[in-house]
Design a protein around this motif. Structure first.
Motif: not given
Ligand code: FES
Length: 114
Positions: A5-7, A88-94, A50-51, A12-16
Motif C-alpha cells: 500500500t502506497f501512502y 506500507c510505503i510512504r512516498v514523499p510529496e513532490s 512505514e510498516q 494498494t497492489v498485489k505483489a510477488r
C-alpha cells in the motif's frame, strides 16, 4: 501474494516476493521520480517503509543513504524488494506540488484582499 500500500494515495497492489517498490509503484500508478531508471544513482526514489519488512539494505543503499536516513526507514524504491509480508510505503510529496500549492494559496489571499 503480498499486498503493498502506497501512502498518501492509499493505492494498494498485489505483489510477488522479489519485486521492487519502484516496479510496484508503476503498477499502482504512483509517481516516484527517477532519472537513473533504477540503477541507484539518482537518489530521487527515496521512500519510507512505514510498516512491514522488506529486503535488507543493499550495498548501494548502505553506501548512498545517510545513516540518519537509514535509521528513519528511508530506502531507495529501486533497490528495495518486497518479501512475503504486507508493506506500507510512504512516498514523499513532490517538491513541485508544494511550490504550486503555496503559489495558489498566495494568489487566493491576494484576491481576498481586493
Ligand atoms: S531510481 Fe535512481 S536511485 Fe532509485
Amino acid at each position: 501474494m503480498t499486498k503493498v500500500t502506497f501512502y498518501p494515495s492509499k493505492k494498494t497492489v498485489k505483489a510477488r516476493s522479489g519485486q521492487t517498490i519502484l516496479q510496484l509503484s508503476r503498477v499502482a500508478r504512483v509517481a516516484i521520480p527517477t532519472r537513473c531508471d533504477g540503477n541507484a544513482a539518482c537518489m530521487l526514489c527515496k521512500i519510507t517503509i512505514e510498516q512491514g519488512n522488506v529486503t535488507p539494505l543493499s550495498a548501494s543503499e548502505k553506501r548512498k543513504l545517510s545513516e540518519r536516513d537509514q535509521v528513519r526507514g528511508i530506502r531507495l524504491a529501486c533497490q528495495t524488494r518486497v518479501t512475503e509480508e504486507d508493506v506500507c510505503i510512504r512516498v514523499p510529496e513532490s517538491k513541485w506540488k508544494s511550490v504550486v500549492e503555496k503559489a495558489l494559496e498566495r494568489q487566493r489571499l491576494e484576491e481576498e484582499e481586493w
